[in-house]
Design an enzyme around this catalytic site. Structure first.
Site, PDB file in Angstrom:
ATOM      1  CD  GLU A  86      -2.404   1.109   2.893  1.00  0.00           C
ATOM      2  OE1 GLU A  86      -2.299   0.053   3.598  1.00  0.00           O
ATOM      3  OE2 GLU A  86      -3.413   1.818   2.990  1.00  0.00           O
ATOM      4  CE  LYS A  97      -7.280   1.350   3.589  1.00  0.00           C
ATOM      5  NZ  LYS A  97      -6.106   1.333   4.169  1.00  0.00           N
ATOM      6  CB  CYS A 101      -4.366  -2.097   4.024  1.00  0.00           C
ATOM      7  SG  CYS A 101      -3.718  -2.558   5.393  1.00  0.00           S
TER       8      CYS A 101
END
Ligand code: ACM
Length: 268
Positions: free
Chosen positions: A39, A110, A143
């Site tokens: 990430e 994200k 994540c």
């Protein structure tokens, strides 16, 4: 086909140093098809201020980092998924980008921001795209998305066969437990490329993982070492959603009973 990851520590605020690191680690992976990086790989993670997050972000069109990855993908005929601190107008997104031998393919932003990320990034606003690269169909998560089963399922329902998961995991061992289960219950391959090392008060947990559609761990990296790992996979396993001769993972679902999932305020 072959998939893999590079587990390492990007350098906060120094994209050139990060590129030099990747360059030293990537050549070992010449013969892979897909490689996943952690990430926020172009910037590092633990910013002290919005200004620091901003200064280390890049636009997709003018990114030193993406230009480097494009040249590597062309040279080595591979696909790379990487975390990317994306600047778009006045906003920052914690994104994952997909690049192939012919250049930039697409991105995911994200959806579920973790802790201080909420001070710097806007939550994703482009849904959950799936990209058909010919060899297979790829979905991306970043994540902390790991704790929301809905997003893994939606990617699987959209046809993703490999879910690439750039990460900077902090909570020890939790995602690494969940990832093989998400792989099992969606019959997909998952590559979680986590980072190592620490930045300020945060330590990252390594243990990057490749999980199979049967929920097995094909490979798990160490907690602390830089590692480039490439594994052979059988992509047909991710295309078979038949559980028994009378059960199919997708057609046995009962979405009419799942309506609570689309309500925002639930009491529990
Ligand atoms: C995280 O989402 N980087 C923990």
């Amino acid at each position: 086909m072959k998939i893999g990851f590079i587990q390492f520590a990007p350098i906060l605020g120094d994209v050139q140093a990060t590129i030099r690191k990747i360059d030293g680690l990537i050549d070992q992976s010449k013969i892979t098809d897909i490689l996943v990086l952690p990430e926020l790989c172009n910037s590092g993670y633990n910013f002290n201020s919005f200004e620091e997050a901003w200064e280390t972000s890049e636009e997709i069109e003018n990114s030193i980092f993406i230009n480097y990855l494009k040249s590597k993908c062309k040279q080595l005929n591979l696909y790379i998924v990487s975390g990317f601190n994306e600047r778009d107008n006045k906003a920052l997104y914690n994104s994952a980008i997909l690049i192939g031998p012919k250049g930039y393919i697409g991105k995911y932003r994200k959806l579920h921001l973790f802790m201080n990320e909420k001070d710097y990034f806007k939550p994703g606003n482009i849904g959950l795209p799936v990209f058909d690269i010919g060899l297979c169909k790829i979905g991306m998560l970043v994540c902390f998305d790991w704790i929301f089963p809905e997003v893994w399922r939606i990617l699987a329902l959209k046809g993703a066969e490999i879910i690439c998961h750039p990460s900077n995991l902090i909570l020890p061992g939790l995602a690494q437990k969940a990832v093989p289960i998400h792989a099992l219950i969606n019959r997909v391959y998952i590559v979680t490329a986590n980072r190592i090392g620490s930045e300020g008060d945060l330590s990252f947990t390594g243990l990057s993982t490749i999980a199979t559609p049967m929920g097995n761990i094909l490979f798990q990296a160490s907690q602390i070492k830089e590692e480039t790992v490439i594994k052979d996979i059988d992509i047909t396993m991710a295309r078979d959603k038949i559980i028994t001769k009378r059960n199919d993972l997708f057609s046995d679902r009962r979405p009419e009973e799942y309506l609570l999932l689309i309500e925002k305020d639930v009491k529990g």
